[in-house]
Design an enzyme around this catalytic site. Structure first.
Site, mmCIF file in Angstrom:
data_model
loop_
_atom_site.group_PDB
_atom_site.id
_atom_site.type_symbol
_atom_site.label_atom_id
_atom_site.label_comp_id
_atom_site.label_asym_id
_atom_site.label_seq_id
_atom_site.Cartn_x
_atom_site.Cartn_y
_atom_site.Cartn_z
ATOM 1 N N ARG A 133 -33.120 -71.892 25.301
ATOM 2 C CA ARG A 133 -34.321 -71.728 24.454
ATOM 3 C C ARG A 133 -35.425 -70.941 25.170
ATOM 4 N NH1 ARG A 133 -33.570 -77.215 22.799
ATOM 5 N NH2 ARG A 133 -32.472 -77.241 20.818
ATOM 6 N N LYS A 155 -40.867 -56.770 21.969
ATOM 7 C CA LYS A 155 -39.725 -56.770 21.036
ATOM 8 C C LYS A 155 -38.430 -56.788 21.841
ATOM 9 C CE LYS A 155 -41.358 -54.429 16.881
ATOM 10 N NZ LYS A 155 -41.239 -53.199 16.071
ATOM 11 N N GLU A 197 -40.881 -40.618 22.171
ATOM 12 C CA GLU A 197 -41.835 -41.712 21.967
ATOM 13 C C GLU A 197 -43.235 -41.301 22.447
ATOM 14 O OE1 GLU A 197 -40.973 -44.179 20.174
ATOM 15 O OE2 GLU A 197 -38.802 -44.360 20.411
ATOM 16 N N LYS A 234 -49.697 -47.751 22.885
ATOM 17 C CA LYS A 234 -48.819 -48.851 22.485
ATOM 18 C C LYS A 234 -49.495 -50.206 22.721
ATOM 19 C CE LYS A 234 -44.606 -50.954 22.008
ATOM 20 N NZ LYS A 234 -43.201 -50.783 21.835
ATOM 21 N N GLU A 244 -46.343 -57.565 14.309
ATOM 22 C CA GLU A 244 -46.039 -56.541 13.311
ATOM 23 C C GLU A 244 -46.221 -57.010 11.862
ATOM 24 O OE1 GLU A 244 -43.039 -53.490 14.364
ATOM 25 O OE2 GLU A 244 -42.193 -53.920 12.389
ATOM 26 N N ARG A 248 -49.094 -52.544 13.499
ATOM 27 C CA ARG A 248 -48.038 -52.239 14.480
ATOM 28 C C ARG A 248 -46.923 -51.389 13.869
ATOM 29 N NH1 ARG A 248 -45.160 -55.860 19.203
ATOM 30 N NH2 ARG A 248 -43.690 -54.227 19.757
ATOM 31 N N ASN A 252 -43.539 -47.284 14.273
ATOM 32 C CA ASN A 252 -42.219 -46.938 13.728
ATOM 33 C C ASN A 252 -42.212 -45.579 13.047
ATOM 34 O OD1 ASN A 252 -40.623 -49.288 14.331
ATOM 35 N ND2 ASN A 252 -42.043 -50.375 13.006
ATOM 36 N N HIS A 255 -39.020 -43.504 12.684
ATOM 37 C CA HIS A 255 -37.873 -44.379 12.956
ATOM 38 C C HIS A 255 -37.078 -44.751 11.695
ATOM 39 C CE1 HIS A 255 -39.731 -44.545 16.853
ATOM 40 N NE2 HIS A 255 -38.837 -45.384 17.335
ATOM 41 N N HIS A 259 -33.708 -43.871 12.961
ATOM 42 C CA HIS A 259 -32.700 -44.910 13.205
ATOM 43 C C HIS A 259 -31.469 -44.702 12.330
ATOM 44 C CE1 HIS A 259 -35.285 -48.286 15.244
ATOM 45 N NE2 HIS A 259 -34.735 -47.462 16.116
ATOM 46 N N HIS A 275 -31.365 -41.784 21.383
ATOM 47 C CA HIS A 275 -32.439 -42.363 20.567
ATOM 48 C C HIS A 275 -33.534 -41.310 20.320
ATOM 49 C CE1 HIS A 275 -35.170 -45.378 18.996
ATOM 50 N NE2 HIS A 275 -36.085 -45.002 19.876
HETATM 51 N N1 GLY Z 1 -40.975 -49.586 19.138
HETATM 52 C C1 GLY Z 1 -41.798 -50.061 18.101
HETATM 53 C C2 GLY Z 1 -42.554 -51.284 18.441
HETATM 54 O O1 GLY Z 1 -42.509 -51.746 19.571
HETATM 55 O O2 GLY Z 1 -43.210 -51.843 17.589
#
Ligand code: GLY
Length: 373
Positions: A133, A155, A197, A234, A244, A248, A252, A255, A259, A275
């Site tokens: 956990r 994330k 990025e 960031k 998010e 936030r 993206n 993306h 993606h 990527h």
């Molecule tokens: N890579 C996008 C974020 O960290 O929200």
């Protein structure tokens, strides 16, 4: 005598003072002295019984010897090495990591350190925060992409069913160490991938940074001066919205399409897009979508696409089917039920989120970039 918790807070703030940034109160050491600060950080921390280093086959050879010097001398250290590449960001590799943590007898007071690019930090953070956990973890990113983006912001996750980052959670590293020394051995393709990025951060929130990148690109010689500025975008956005719920989502930008392209390419191509190569193209295509929705001027969008094309190549989708890409786009986490939502530029340095984009428009734009009907 002062209560232990108070002393712990004092120690914590002393450590924090050396950090370039804090995220959720946890230090991010960044710059040429980052490893040195990390070595000092252990002195004020309760000593773990065991440190596990999660590396990939590249970082185990090129980066591990440097990191070793920043670890405490009298602690047991073990290594887990996974194959390099996106395919390792899977439930199968995660299971192997959990198995090895169990075999090593890793407990709640031990620490996992992820040493690598975005695959290693995403997987390491996920494995550590689900095992027992949650055990403590530290990120030591070794690529530009991970220093600019993946290793910051809490994330963690794995790809699932072919879809990027489908399973994961938010958990912040106890400490993050971004030392540009690791970039010295970074191959050119990885450098270009990471710079996507960097361009993205400029486009969504820092018009002056964009001007610098437009003139100089993102090169090894310009990076030392720019790293903190890139990371600040960031860290500020994550500080405003760590989980998010809203703003936030601007991180993206590029993306939703990027993606989709990356997932399709991973399934289909012998040499899949990195990527960054996918995100660079995703940003160009999403800029075009923004233009068609009158979010951005023709002049600015042409300029953005021209600069991105210079760095990442043409967004040529001839090899792909629009419907196959659309299937991946429908899986994007930002969507709202059946409605596709994107983060789109409203100008250079400005970005909107939760913009509904009709499938018909997406398909049209994909086909205009060459995708088959
Ligand atoms: N890579 C996008 C974020 O960290 O929200």
């Amino acid at each position: 005598m002062l209560p232990k918790t108070f002393l712990d807070t004092m120690k914590h703030s002393m450590q924090a003072q050396q950090a370039e940034f804090l995220q959720q109160g946890k230090p991010v050491f960044s710059g040429p002295a980052a490893l040195e600060h990390f070595a000092g950080w252990w002195k004020d921390r309760e000593k773990p019984g065991h440190i596990v280093l999660l590396c990939d086959t590249n970082t185990a050879s090129f980066c591990l010897p440097r990191l070793m010097k920043a670890l405490p001398a009298d602690v047991r250290i073990s290594e887990i090495v996974i194959p390099q590449g996106e395919k390792s960001k899977s439930i199968a590799t995660c299971q192997q990591v959990w198995e090895q943590l169990t075999r090593l007898g890793i407990g709640r007071k031990d620490v996992l350190i992820s040493l690598g690019g975005g695959v290693v930090t995403d997987l390491g953070g996920f494995a550590a925060s689900t095992y027992l956990r949650g055990i403590s973890f530290v990120h030591v990113p070794t690529t530009l992409m991970a220093m600019a983006d993946a290793a910051l912001g809490g994330k963690n996750g794995i790809d699932f069913g072919g879809a990027k980052n489908r399973v994961g959670l938010f958990a912040f590293a106890e400490c993050t160490v971004c030392d540009p020394v690791f970039l010295e051995t970074l191959p050119a393709q990885e450098w270009r991938s990471g710079s996507a990025e960097v361009f993205k951060h400029a486009l969504i929130a820092d018009a002056d940074l964009w001007k610098i990148l437009e003139e100089q690109g993102c090169t090894a010689s310009s990076l030392p001066d720019l790293l903190h500025r890139i990371q600040r975008v960031k860290i500020d956005v994550v500080h405003r919205d760590p989980y998010e719920r809203g703003v936030r989502k601007i991180l993206n930008f590029g993306h939703s399409i990027g993606h989709a392209l990356e997932s399709e390419s991973l399934e289909k191509d012998r040499v899949p897009f990195t990527h960054g190569e996918a995100i660079g193209r995703g940003m160009m295509i999403e800029t075009e979508i923004g233009l068609r929705l009158a979010k951005m001027s023709a002049e600015e969008s042409a300029m953005v696409c021209r600069v991105l094309e210079q760095h990442f190549g043409k967004a040529d989708l001839r090899h792909y089917s629009a419907e196959a890409l659309m299937k991946w786009i429908r899986l994007d986490k930002k969507n709202d039920g059946a409605r596709v939502r994107m983060s789109l530029l409203t100008g250079i340095g400005r970005c909107d989120w939760d913009v509904e984009v009709k499938e018909q428009l997406i398909l049209e734009v994909l086909m205009d970039f060459g995708a088959a009907a």
